[in-house]
Design a protein around this motif. Structure first.
Motif, short mmCIF file in Angstrom:
data_model
loop_
_atom_site.label_atom_id
_atom_site.label_comp_id
_atom_site.label_asym_id
_atom_site.label_seq_id
_atom_site.Cartn_x
_atom_site.Cartn_y
_atom_site.Cartn_z
N LEU A 43 0.83 -1.20 0.00
CA LEU A 43 0.00 0.00 0.00
C LEU A 43 0.87 1.26 0.00
N PRO A 44 0.30 2.41 -0.29
CA PRO A 44 1.08 3.65 -0.39
C PRO A 44 1.88 4.00 0.86
N ASP A 45 1.42 3.59 2.05
CA ASP A 45 2.17 3.90 3.28
C ASP A 45 3.19 2.82 3.63
N GLY A 46 3.36 1.85 2.74
CA GLY A 46 4.33 0.80 2.97
C GLY A 46 3.77 -0.45 3.62
N LEU A 75 -3.67 2.39 -6.45
CA LEU A 75 -3.95 2.13 -5.04
C LEU A 75 -2.87 1.31 -4.36
N GLY A 76 -1.96 0.70 -5.11
CA GLY A 76 -0.90 -0.09 -4.51
C GLY A 76 -0.15 -0.91 -5.54
N PHE A 77 1.02 -1.43 -5.10
CA PHE A 77 1.83 -2.30 -5.95
C PHE A 77 1.44 -3.76 -5.72
N VAL A 78 1.08 -4.46 -6.78
CA VAL A 78 0.83 -5.90 -6.67
C VAL A 78 2.18 -6.62 -6.70
N THR A 79 2.48 -7.39 -5.64
CA THR A 79 3.77 -8.07 -5.55
C THR A 79 3.66 -9.60 -5.59
N LYS A 80 2.51 -10.14 -5.26
CA LYS A 80 2.28 -11.58 -5.39
C LYS A 80 0.85 -11.81 -5.84
N MET A 309 -14.90 6.60 -6.13
CA MET A 309 -13.55 6.21 -6.54
C MET A 309 -12.51 7.22 -6.03
N ARG A 310 -12.83 8.50 -6.13
CA ARG A 310 -11.91 9.53 -5.63
C ARG A 310 -11.74 9.44 -4.12
N GLN A 311 -12.82 9.15 -3.42
CA GLN A 311 -12.75 9.02 -1.96
C GLN A 311 -11.87 7.84 -1.55
N ILE A 312 -12.00 6.73 -2.27
CA ILE A 312 -11.16 5.56 -1.99
C ILE A 312 -9.69 5.90 -2.25
N LYS A 313 -9.43 6.56 -3.37
CA LYS A 313 -8.07 6.97 -3.70
C LYS A 313 -7.50 7.90 -2.64
N GLN A 314 -8.28 8.89 -2.21
CA GLN A 314 -7.82 9.85 -1.21
C GLN A 314 -7.54 9.18 0.13
N GLN A 320 -0.98 11.02 -2.99
CA GLN A 320 -1.07 10.88 -4.45
C GLN A 320 0.25 10.42 -5.08
N ILE A 321 0.87 9.40 -4.47
CA ILE A 321 2.17 8.95 -4.96
C ILE A 321 2.08 7.68 -5.84
N MET A 322 0.92 7.03 -5.82
CA MET A 322 0.80 5.79 -6.58
C MET A 322 0.33 6.08 -8.02
N ASN A 323 1.21 5.84 -8.97
CA ASN A 323 0.91 6.10 -10.38
C ASN A 323 0.21 7.45 -10.53
#
Length: 328
Positions: A43-46, A75-80, A309-314, A320-323
């Motif tokens: 997730l964006p906060d690690g 919303l996040g990096f998919v790693t697995k 969608m904007r609320q979930i993103k926020q 606002q660092i993910m893509n």
């Protein structure tokens, strides 16, 4: 792997998930929403979110992994990932058909669904302009006589004799009833691999090309192509062609010009998106929104949906660092 794409030589699994790629065999296996069982996401906060479920059925609250499928990395990096992989079919056949109209294409789709049923794995449509371009560029002979439309159907099963007989009967009935003008069937892998490139009309256009991937109901699937040809008839356009996946209503529209032309672009956009919206379609079937379509996302999503969608993103990515700059 229940996914096969024209971009399989360069795409990545994480990117497939982030764009909810459909591919050539959605008819058989469904979208990635159907085959992805679980994910691990940073997730964006690690924080590492572990929803690596291997169960097909799990009704314990929100299905969080679905939130990241098609989210384009916002919303996040998919790693697995856990993907449900079917048994590889031992019997595969491909048939290439020539037909006289798009109305006939729709008839064949209906017949294929009912007569081929459980062994039907792919159902593709291409117009003559697109196939001719591929044939010329790659020196691939079109295996049937010249027709306004072509179809490529693939069957996959476990019994070569049964599958071959079933497909042969389907073709015989279609030819006898003049639904199919011409047809050829392949079962050898080497020949099957040679015929598939005729479906990938998008790879053939060497000139500057305006590419669009939209999804529509099948009755409207091809209607935009003659409209765009009429709209661009006075412009210096090389080719306007359409091809796509009838299993999920995904049409690829390719407009080829000799060099980038602002006059052509102005006639195409935003008209193609507005027309798609008016016909209850989606402005993006599988390529996502990214930078190019964020100004027209409202044509496929209600304001209520966009607000949520904007609320979930926020909430998930307040910095606002993910893509960044994508989708919204």
């Amino acid at each position: 792997m229940p996914l096969d794409l024209g971009a399989k030589g360069s795409c990545q699994i994480g990117g497939n998930i982030s764009t909810n790629a459909g591919g050539l065999r959605l008819f058989r296996y469904g979208s990635l929403h159907a085959t992805v069982l679980g994910l691990e996401v940073v997730l964006p906060d690690g924080t590492i979110l572990d929803v690596l479920n291997t169960l097909k059925k799990d009704n314990t609250g929100y299905h969080l992994s679905h939130l990241f499928i098609g989210a384009e990395g916002t919303l996040g990096f998919v790693t697995k990932v856990v993907i449900q992989c079917p048994v590889k079919p031992s019997s595969t056949h491909v048939t290439f058909l020539g037909v006289d109209s798009f109305d006939t294409v729709l008839k064949i789709v209906k017949l294929a669904r009912s007569n081929l049923g459980e062994i039907l794995s792919s159902c593709e449509m291409m117009d003559h302009e697109g196939v001719q371009s591929v044939s010329s560029k790659f020196d691939i002979q079109i295996p049937v006589k010249k027709c306004p439309f072509y179809m490529l159907l693939e069957t996959s099963g476990s019994n070569q004799e049964h599958d071959s007989a079933k497909l042969s009967k389907f073709l015989e009935d279609g030819l006898e009833n003049n639904v199919i003008l011409d047809a050829v069937m392949f079962s050898e892998q080497s020949k099957i691999q040679k015929i598939w490139p005729l479906q990938r009309c998008g790879s053939c256009l060497k000139d500057a090309t305006y590419n669009y991937d939209i999804s529509l109901s099948l009755q409207d699937f091809y209607s935009i192509i003659p409209i765009m040809r009429e709209r661009l008839k006075d412009q210096d356009v090389v080719t306007v062609c359409g091809y796509g996946h009838l299993g999920d209503g995904n049409l690829h529209v390719n407009i080829s010009v000799r060099e980038p032309n602002p006059a052509v672009y102005a006639l195409v956009e935003p008209f193609i998106y507005e027309w798609t919206s008016q016909h209850k379609g989606s402005i993006s079937a599988e390529h996502g929104i990214g930078l190019a379509k964020k100004h027209v996302i409202h044509l496929s999503k209600s304001e209520t949906s966009l607000t949520l969608m904007r609320q979930i993103k926020q909430m998930m990515d307040p910095n606002q660092i993910m893509n960044p700059y994508k989708v919204f």
